[in-house]
Design a protein around this motif. Sequence first.
Motif, mmCIF file in Angstrom:
data_model
loop_
_atom_site.group_PDB
_atom_site.id
_atom_site.type_symbol
_atom_site.label_atom_id
_atom_site.label_comp_id
_atom_site.label_asym_id
_atom_site.label_seq_id
_atom_site.Cartn_x
_atom_site.Cartn_y
_atom_site.Cartn_z
ATOM 1 N N GLU A 103 29.414 17.123 101.674
ATOM 2 C CA GLU A 103 30.244 17.306 102.869
ATOM 3 C C GLU A 103 30.407 18.776 103.241
ATOM 4 O O GLU A 103 31.010 19.105 104.248
ATOM 5 N N PHE B 204 28.936 22.969 103.647
ATOM 6 C CA PHE B 204 28.055 23.690 104.581
ATOM 7 C C PHE B 204 26.573 23.380 104.290
ATOM 8 O O PHE B 204 25.907 22.712 105.091
ATOM 9 N N ILE B 205 26.072 23.828 103.157
ATOM 10 C CA ILE B 205 24.643 23.620 102.877
ATOM 11 C C ILE B 205 24.368 22.136 102.624
ATOM 12 O O ILE B 205 23.365 21.582 103.083
ATOM 13 N N ASP C 28 34.512 13.149 92.343
ATOM 14 C CA ASP C 28 34.819 14.486 91.827
ATOM 15 C C ASP C 28 33.859 14.795 90.682
ATOM 16 O O ASP C 28 33.748 13.993 89.746
ATOM 17 N N VAL C 29 33.194 15.944 90.757
ATOM 18 C CA VAL C 29 32.230 16.266 89.691
ATOM 19 C C VAL C 29 32.924 16.581 88.371
ATOM 20 O O VAL C 29 32.267 16.609 87.328
ATOM 21 N N LEU D 185 25.068 20.321 94.449
ATOM 22 C CA LEU D 185 25.540 21.496 95.192
ATOM 23 C C LEU D 185 27.038 21.705 95.069
ATOM 24 O O LEU D 185 27.549 22.763 95.449
ATOM 25 N N SER E 65 22.051 27.334 91.833
ATOM 26 C CA SER E 65 22.578 28.596 91.315
ATOM 27 C C SER E 65 22.968 29.483 92.498
ATOM 28 O O SER E 65 23.182 28.999 93.618
ATOM 29 N N TYR F 133 33.553 33.721 89.757
ATOM 30 C CA TYR F 133 32.648 32.784 90.441
ATOM 31 C C TYR F 133 31.235 32.894 89.868
ATOM 32 O O TYR F 133 30.640 31.899 89.444
ATOM 33 N N LYS G 125 29.024 30.096 87.748
ATOM 34 C CA LYS G 125 27.724 29.589 88.200
ATOM 35 C C LYS G 125 26.647 29.849 87.135
ATOM 36 O O LYS G 125 25.800 28.995 86.868
ATOM 37 N N PRO H 76 19.701 30.208 95.741
ATOM 38 C CA PRO H 76 19.701 30.747 97.104
ATOM 39 C C PRO H 76 20.361 32.119 97.158
ATOM 40 O O PRO H 76 21.326 32.379 96.440
ATOM 41 N N THR I 23 23.336 32.504 102.385
ATOM 42 C CA THR I 23 22.912 31.555 103.408
ATOM 43 C C THR I 23 23.939 31.585 104.543
ATOM 44 O O THR I 23 25.127 31.777 104.300
ATOM 45 N N ARG J 66 35.037 31.961 105.088
ATOM 46 C CA ARG J 66 35.131 32.840 103.934
ATOM 47 C C ARG J 66 33.952 33.802 103.902
ATOM 48 O O ARG J 66 33.990 34.831 103.245
HETATM 49 N N1 LIG Z 1 26.671 29.757 101.020
HETATM 50 C C1 LIG Z 1 25.906 30.591 100.340
HETATM 51 O O1 LIG Z 1 25.579 31.688 100.827
HETATM 52 C C2 LIG Z 1 25.394 30.224 98.963
HETATM 53 C C3 LIG Z 1 24.496 31.109 98.340
HETATM 54 C C4 LIG Z 1 24.025 30.774 97.066
HETATM 55 C C5 LIG Z 1 24.407 29.604 96.452
HETATM 56 N N2 LIG Z 1 25.289 28.765 97.080
HETATM 57 C C6 LIG Z 1 25.643 27.517 96.394
HETATM 58 O O2 LIG Z 1 25.351 26.444 97.266
HETATM 59 C C7 LIG Z 1 26.249 25.350 96.999
HETATM 60 C C8 LIG Z 1 26.900 24.899 98.278
HETATM 61 O O3 LIG Z 1 27.689 25.961 98.798
HETATM 62 P P1 LIG Z 1 28.228 25.995 100.306
HETATM 63 O O4 LIG Z 1 28.036 27.377 100.808
HETATM 64 O O5 LIG Z 1 27.690 24.858 101.061
HETATM 65 O O6 LIG Z 1 29.805 25.838 100.060
HETATM 66 P P2 LIG Z 1 30.827 24.679 100.486
HETATM 67 O O7 LIG Z 1 32.154 25.096 99.951
HETATM 68 O O8 LIG Z 1 30.705 24.399 101.932
HETATM 69 O O9 LIG Z 1 30.268 23.437 99.660
HETATM 70 C C9 LIG Z 1 30.661 23.116 98.357
HETATM 71 C C10 LIG Z 1 31.149 21.687 98.358
HETATM 72 O O10 LIG Z 1 31.497 21.298 97.025
HETATM 73 C C11 LIG Z 1 32.614 20.442 97.118
HETATM 74 N N3 LIG Z 1 33.380 20.417 95.858
HETATM 75 C C12 LIG Z 1 34.154 21.413 95.339
HETATM 76 N N4 LIG Z 1 34.731 21.016 94.215
HETATM 77 C C13 LIG Z 1 34.323 19.734 93.995
HETATM 78 C C14 LIG Z 1 34.590 18.782 92.987
HETATM 79 N N5 LIG Z 1 35.403 19.071 91.965
HETATM 80 N N6 LIG Z 1 33.993 17.577 93.089
HETATM 81 C C15 LIG Z 1 33.173 17.267 94.121
HETATM 82 N N7 LIG Z 1 32.898 18.140 95.111
HETATM 83 C C16 LIG Z 1 33.458 19.354 95.056
HETATM 84 C C17 LIG Z 1 33.452 21.024 98.246
HETATM 85 O O11 LIG Z 1 34.322 20.055 98.789
HETATM 86 C C18 LIG Z 1 32.393 21.503 99.219
HETATM 87 O O12 LIG Z 1 32.122 20.600 100.234
HETATM 88 C C19 LIG Z 1 27.213 25.854 95.920
HETATM 89 O O13 LIG Z 1 26.757 25.391 94.662
HETATM 90 C C20 LIG Z 1 27.113 27.366 96.015
HETATM 91 O O14 LIG Z 1 27.433 27.972 94.790
HETATM 92 C C21 LIG Z 1 25.796 29.051 98.315
#
Ligand SMILES: NC(=O)c1ccc[n+]([C@@H]2O[C@H](COP(=O)([O-])OP(=O)(O)OC[C@H]3O[C@@H](n4cnc5c(N)ncnc54)[C@H](O)[C@@H]3O)[C@@H](O)[C@H]2O)c1
Length: 333
Positions: free
Chosen positions: A13, A15-16, A63-64, A83, A126, A151, A155, A178, A181, A189
């Motif tokens: 649900e 972003f990525i 919930d993970v 993710l 990662s 953080y 990770k 990644p 992104t 944020r």
């Molecule tokens: N956005 C970036 O630039 C970026 C870069 C490198 C890596 N990442 C990684 O990509 C992944 C996705 O990140 P994003 O940017 O989409 O962030 P995001 O916060 O939009 O997505 C993370 C999702 O994880 C869910 N989540 C959090 N705790 C949870 C739990 N206990 N149980 C189930 N779901 C849970 C959140 O509700 C959220 O929707 C992450 O693992 C992040 O570390 C993101």
Amino acid sequence: MTSAPLVAVTGAEGFIGSHLTEALVATGHRVRAMAQYNSFSSYGWLETLPADVLAEVEIVLGDVRDPGSVRGLLEGAEAAYHLAALIAIPYSYQAPHSYVDTNVTGTLNVLEAVRQLGTPRLVHTSTSETYGTARTVPITEDHPINTQSPYAASKAGGDRLADSYHASFGTPVVTLRPFNTFGPRQSMRAVIPTVIGQVAAGSREITIGDLRPTRDFTYVEDTARAFLAVGTAPLEQVAGLTFNAGTGGEISVGDLVRFIGKVMDADLDVREDERRVRPANSEVMRLVADASRLHAATGWSPAHDLEQGLAKTVAFFRDPGNLARYKTDIYNI
Ligand SMILES: NC(=O)c1ccc[n+]([C@@H]2O[C@H](COP(=O)([O-])OP(=O)(O)OC[C@H]3O[C@@H](n4cnc5c(N)ncnc54)[C@H](O)[C@@H]3O)[C@@H](O)[C@H]2O)c1
């Protein structure tokens, strides 16, 4: 739902995750998508996907941090994309325990479910933050790990567990790392939505953190394709390996803000907000990717340059319906 192959996605649900869900359906998959349990029955960004995409998506709240919840998600799936994470660096200063619970124990739960169920493939997520400030550029997967925030440490803990499961049990896990992104649906944020959101909401006085760090910004559709690339490549070419996903380009936050001003045709007055500046040793000053391993193994390369990605992101934030989902007037940590 059709009889297409079923894959499971945690963090679907977000972003990525929501872009990956769309990309998976577009390439002929059914998706069992975990949205974090909440009392509003909110499915996050999944709620905004078109009906024909949602027809192939089974949304489950879970919930993970809960092993049973993860097991139920993965049952019968041909691959799992993990993710779900807590991702904000500033909030990891305030609530580090929850980062360990989600990013370390949550990943352990996913690895255990894959092991017990015999799931044929796991793609673990990662982040480039695990490298810390670049010691050599561009950063290859052999660059040392230097975790400068809770953080990043959490990770890296998940990454090490993934590596250890591959070594100890032959778990078929591949790690995608990644670099930063950006794109539609990203939360406030991150720097790009913070700037675009403030400008789209009518402000010309932009408040932001440190202007000096450099980053390698990848457009979200390209990141989603990188997930698909490692999720569908022949397993023997990717199992047990980590792959950077980034463009190889580099821009400072200050230059990025000026570039966004140009793309949005806005004359910006940029102010550094003390609350957004990180402790000196915690700020990662330089990140730029060498993604040649990913390219060699899968043929992946980014399809958008920064300007093309920003144009799509600006169009998203200029839509009043989208902008209304954000709080542009507060500091979102
Ligand atoms: N956005 C970036 O630039 C970026 C870069 C490198 C890596 N990442 C990684 O990509 C992944 C996705 O990140 P994003 O940017 O989409 O962030 P995001 O916060 O939009 O997505 C993370 C999702 O994880 C869910 N989540 C959090 N705790 C949870 C739990 N206990 N149980 C189930 N779901 C849970 C959140 O509700 C959220 O929707 C992450 O693992 C992040 O570390 C993101």
